[in-house]
Design a protein around this motif. Structure first.
Motif, PDB file in Angstrom:
ATOM      1  N   THR A  79       0.818  -1.217   0.000  1.00 30.77           N
ATOM      2  CA  THR A  79       0.000   0.000   0.000  1.00 30.77           C
ATOM      3  C   THR A  79       0.852   1.267   0.000  1.00 30.77           C
ATOM      4  OG1 THR A  79      -0.173  -0.188   2.420  1.00 30.77           O
ATOM      5  CG2 THR A  79      -1.985  -1.080   1.109  1.00 30.77           C
ATOM      6  N   GLN A  85      -1.080   2.526  -5.290  1.00 31.98           N
ATOM      7  CA  GLN A  85      -2.023   3.558  -4.858  1.00 31.98           C
ATOM      8  C   GLN A  85      -2.823   4.136  -6.019  1.00 31.98           C
ATOM      9  OE1 GLN A  85       0.574   6.299  -2.856  1.00 31.98           O
ATOM     10  NE2 GLN A  85       0.779   5.032  -1.025  1.00 31.98           N
ATOM     11  N   GLU A 184      -5.719   4.941  -0.137  1.00 32.51           N
ATOM     12  CA  GLU A 184      -5.048   5.569   0.999  1.00 32.51           C
ATOM     13  C   GLU A 184      -5.340   4.768   2.261  1.00 32.51           C
ATOM     14  OE1 GLU A 184      -6.501   9.546   1.047  1.00 32.51           O
ATOM     15  OE2 GLU A 184      -5.189  10.215  -0.591  1.00 32.51           O
TER      16      GLU A 184
END
Length: 222
Positions: A79, A85, A184
């Motif tokens: 991540t 992302q 996010e």
């Protein structure tokens, strides 16, 4: 020779293997038979990251402990990758590539010959970028190799006593975010908290879609 016998034979032929385990029925069955065939020469690995719900991790850990998988946890941190992302059609590729790279390093350190994951025959019908990552890292798919489909995998898992035989199919938290909407950690945390709440109301299968300015909740009883 039955498919079960073929699977055991194939795994024994590997001599040693690192198995990617998520807790779901496919990877759990592969881990179970790898340990049955190879004992401690089968190392079972789970990826821990912000895209994995804590409740799913705890459930996977409990199942692994029940069957003495000696679970190895790896923080993959996919991540954190800008390319992940972005959340385009290759997000799953970057996720699996990150995991397989870590597994490759682990296998090298331990002197283990092979890496495997729980893809099955039914998966061949879908677009799954993770399969491309598996090809690039020479990751084996023993369940596919012996021709196992999902229904057969669930039946074998039930016979083995694996709790995941009846768990609904699941996907990472990032899958709840629309394509091309940035992934996010704060969004993943919101999704996780929302799904935990809805599950506390008695629903077993929950998807909270993280949409611009709102959320969409999908539930099922099984």
């Amino acid at each position: 020779m039955t498919k079960e016998e073929k699977l055991l034979s194939r795994l024994k032929s590997l001599e040693s293997v690192v198995v990617a385990y998520s807790g779901g029925v496919d990877s759990a069955l592969l881990a179970y038979y790898a340990r049955k065939a190879l004992g401690k020469n089968a190392v079972i690995v789970i990826a821990v990251s912000g895209s994995l719900a804590k409740s799913d991790l705890e459930r996977a850990r409990a199942q692994a402990e029940q069957f003495d998988f000696d679970l190895v946890e790896i923080e993959t941190k996919e991540t954190d990758l800008p390319e992940y992302q972005i959340n385009d059609s290759k997000r799953c590729f970057f996720c699996k590539a990150t995991l397989f790279k870590e597994m490759e390093l682990l296998a090298s350190r331990l002197g283990i010959k092979h890496i495997a994951y729980g893809a099955n025959v039914d998966d061949l019908q879908d677009y799954r970028p993770g399969h491309q990552a598996a090809k690039e890292y020479n990751v084996l798919s023993p369940l596919q190799e012996v021709g196992l489909v999902k229904e057969e995998i669930r039946a074998l898992a039930q016979d083995a006593g694996l709790p995941s035989y009846e768990w609904p199919s699941n996907a990472c938290l990032s899958s709840r975010i629309p394509t091309f909407t940035r992934v996010e950690i704060s969004s993943l945390s919101q999704i996780e908290k929302a799904e935990d709440y809805v599950k506390s109301l008695g629903f077993k299968q929950v998807r909270v879609r993280h949409l611009p300015g709102k959320a969409s909740v999908e539930v099922g009883s099984n």
